[in-house]
Scaffold this motif. Structure first.
Motif, PDB file in Angstrom:
ATOM      1  N   ASN A 197       0.810  -1.225   0.000  1.00 40.02           N
ATOM      2  CA  ASN A 197       0.000   0.000   0.000  1.00 40.02           C
ATOM      3  C   ASN A 197       0.843   1.275   0.000  1.00 40.02           C
ATOM      4  O   ASN A 197       0.376   2.328   0.404  1.00 40.02           O
ATOM      5  CB  ASN A 197      -1.021  -0.003   1.136  1.00 40.02           C
ATOM      6  CG  ASN A 197      -2.232   0.845   0.793  1.00 40.02           C
ATOM      7  OD1 ASN A 197      -2.551   1.041  -0.384  1.00 40.02           O
ATOM      8  ND2 ASN A 197      -2.897   1.352   1.799  1.00 40.02           N
ATOM      9  N   PRO A 214       3.050   6.240   1.412  1.00 41.45           N
ATOM     10  CA  PRO A 214       1.997   5.454   2.059  1.00 41.45           C
ATOM     11  C   PRO A 214       0.615   5.837   1.538  1.00 41.45           C
ATOM     12  O   PRO A 214       0.296   7.016   1.429  1.00 41.45           O
ATOM     13  CB  PRO A 214       2.110   5.810   3.544  1.00 41.45           C
ATOM     14  CG  PRO A 214       3.424   6.472   3.712  1.00 41.45           C
ATOM     15  CD  PRO A 214       3.810   7.033   2.372  1.00 41.45           C
ATOM     16  N   LYS A 215      -0.155   4.820   1.202  1.00 40.96           N
ATOM     17  CA  LYS A 215      -1.514   5.005   0.699  1.00 40.96           C
ATOM     18  C   LYS A 215      -1.556   5.945  -0.505  1.00 40.96           C
ATOM     19  O   LYS A 215      -2.561   6.596  -0.763  1.00 40.96           O
ATOM     20  CB  LYS A 215      -2.453   5.509   1.798  1.00 40.96           C
ATOM     21  CG  LYS A 215      -2.618   4.523   2.951  1.00 40.96           C
ATOM     22  CD  LYS A 215      -3.775   4.887   3.866  1.00 40.96           C
ATOM     23  CE  LYS A 215      -3.375   5.895   4.868  1.00 40.96           C
ATOM     24  NZ  LYS A 215      -4.419   6.157   5.875  1.00 40.96           N
ATOM     25  N   GLU A 261       0.311  11.367   9.011  1.00 44.40           N
ATOM     26  CA  GLU A 261       0.060  10.185   9.840  1.00 44.40           C
ATOM     27  C   GLU A 261       1.173   9.155   9.708  1.00 44.40           C
ATOM     28  O   GLU A 261       1.813   9.026   8.665  1.00 44.40           O
ATOM     29  CB  GLU A 261      -1.256   9.528   9.421  1.00 44.40           C
ATOM     30  CG  GLU A 261      -2.475  10.372   9.690  1.00 44.40           C
ATOM     31  CD  GLU A 261      -3.755   9.676   9.249  1.00 44.40           C
ATOM     32  OE1 GLU A 261      -3.718   8.459   8.944  1.00 44.40           O
ATOM     33  OE2 GLU A 261      -4.785  10.355   9.218  1.00 44.40           O
ATOM     34  N   ARG A 262       1.363   8.400  10.776  1.00 47.92           N
ATOM     35  CA  ARG A 262       2.317   7.285  10.784  1.00 47.92           C
ATOM     36  C   ARG A 262       1.888   6.272   9.722  1.00 47.92           C
ATOM     37  O   ARG A 262       0.705   5.979   9.584  1.00 47.92           O
ATOM     38  CB  ARG A 262       2.277   6.638  12.167  1.00 47.92           C
ATOM     39  CG  ARG A 262       3.108   5.403  12.320  1.00 47.92           C
ATOM     40  CD  ARG A 262       2.902   4.853  13.746  1.00 47.92           C
ATOM     41  NE  ARG A 262       3.715   3.688  13.980  1.00 47.92           N
ATOM     42  CZ  ARG A 262       3.242   2.441  14.031  1.00 47.92           C
ATOM     43  NH1 ARG A 262       1.966   2.207  13.881  1.00 47.92           N
ATOM     44  NH2 ARG A 262       4.052   1.434  14.259  1.00 47.92           N
ATOM     45  N   GLU A 322       0.843   2.904   7.958  1.00 45.88           N
ATOM     46  CA  GLU A 322       0.162   1.719   8.487  1.00 45.88           C
ATOM     47  C   GLU A 322       0.931   0.440   8.190  1.00 45.88           C
ATOM     48  O   GLU A 322       0.720  -0.579   8.844  1.00 45.88           O
ATOM     49  CB  GLU A 322      -1.244   1.616   7.891  1.00 45.88           C
ATOM     50  CG  GLU A 322      -2.168   2.732   8.329  1.00 45.88           C
ATOM     51  CD  GLU A 322      -3.527   2.648   7.672  1.00 45.88           C
ATOM     52  OE1 GLU A 322      -3.768   1.720   6.864  1.00 45.88           O
ATOM     53  OE2 GLU A 322      -4.359   3.521   7.963  1.00 45.88           O
ATOM     54  N   THR A 323       1.812   0.497   7.181  1.00 43.14           N
ATOM     55  CA  THR A 323       2.557  -0.698   6.788  1.00 43.14           C
ATOM     56  C   THR A 323       4.015  -0.356   6.519  1.00 43.14           C
ATOM     57  O   THR A 323       4.354   0.782   6.191  1.00 43.14           O
ATOM     58  CB  THR A 323       1.973  -1.331   5.507  1.00 43.14           C
ATOM     59  OG1 THR A 323       2.010  -0.363   4.458  1.00 43.14           O
ATOM     60  CG2 THR A 323       0.558  -1.832   5.715  1.00 43.14           C
ATOM     61  N   ARG A 331       2.632  -5.481   7.381  1.00 44.19           N
ATOM     62  CA  ARG A 331       2.122  -5.115   8.711  1.00 44.19           C
ATOM     63  C   ARG A 331       3.032  -5.531   9.865  1.00 44.19           C
ATOM     64  O   ARG A 331       2.777  -5.199  11.012  1.00 44.19           O
ATOM     65  CB  ARG A 331       0.740  -5.708   8.921  1.00 44.19           C
ATOM     66  CG  ARG A 331      -0.272  -5.151   7.950  1.00 44.19           C
ATOM     67  CD  ARG A 331      -1.673  -5.234   8.486  1.00 44.19           C
ATOM     68  NE  ARG A 331      -2.618  -4.654   7.556  1.00 44.19           N
ATOM     69  CZ  ARG A 331      -2.931  -3.355   7.523  1.00 44.19           C
ATOM     70  NH1 ARG A 331      -2.383  -2.522   8.359  1.00 44.19           N
ATOM     71  NH2 ARG A 331      -3.805  -2.913   6.647  1.00 44.19           N
ATOM     72  N   LEU A 364       7.488  -0.372  11.524  1.00 42.78           N
ATOM     73  CA  LEU A 364       6.431  -0.234  12.536  1.00 42.78           C
ATOM     74  C   LEU A 364       6.952  -0.502  13.944  1.00 42.78           C
ATOM     75  O   LEU A 364       6.454   0.067  14.911  1.00 42.78           O
ATOM     76  CB  LEU A 364       5.275  -1.170  12.206  1.00 42.78           C
ATOM     77  CG  LEU A 364       4.667  -0.942  10.815  1.00 42.78           C
ATOM     78  CD1 LEU A 364       3.603  -1.968  10.525  1.00 42.78           C
ATOM     79  CD2 LEU A 364       4.145   0.468  10.665  1.00 42.78           C
TER      80      LEU A 364
END
Length: 121
Positions: free
Chosen positions: A3, A77-78, A103-104, A106-107, A113, A118
């Motif tokens: 992602n 990210p995203k 934002e931090r 997510e992956t 994940r 992370l």
């Protein structure tokens, strides 16, 4: 890339720059380079094909020297949009507000994940 999207393939600018609205992952596809991270007073690293670097929003970076055949892939990210800022005083204080709002991820762009990004963010 788990992602991390809005990708591109190219080199790394030879001038200090950073992104205030996105984190960035850079993967070295071909060749090698000396890269300075952290702005004009930052540290220099040698990166080679297969290396991956994640740059949190606001992290200055530039290529100091690259091999003749040098290529990287970058993503966000995203699929975040990104800006390119150079540290000009007129960019402040708005850039600091934008950096704080990113934002931090997510992956982890390599491991998904469960990756070290992370664990250590």
């Amino acid at each position: 890339m788990h992602n991390w999207k809005n990708s591109w393939v190219d080199g790394i600018f030879d001038f200090h720059h950073y992104h205030s609205v996105a984190h960035e992952v850079i993967g070295i596809l071909e060749g090698h380079a000396s890269i300075q991270l952290g702005g004009p007073l930052g540290k220099t690293f040698t990166l080679t094909a297969g290396d991956v670097v994640v740059l949190p929003a606001g992290t200055g970076h530039r290529a100091l020297h690259t091999s003749q055949k040098f290529q990287v892939v970058g993503a966000y990210p995203k699929g975040q949009d990104y800006d390119t800022l150079t540290g000009d005083p007129c960019e402040r204080p708005d850039n600091l507000k934008r950096i704080a709002q990113v934002e931090r991820p997510e992956t982890d762009p390599v491991y998904g994940r469960q990756g070290p990004l992370l664990e250590h963010w």
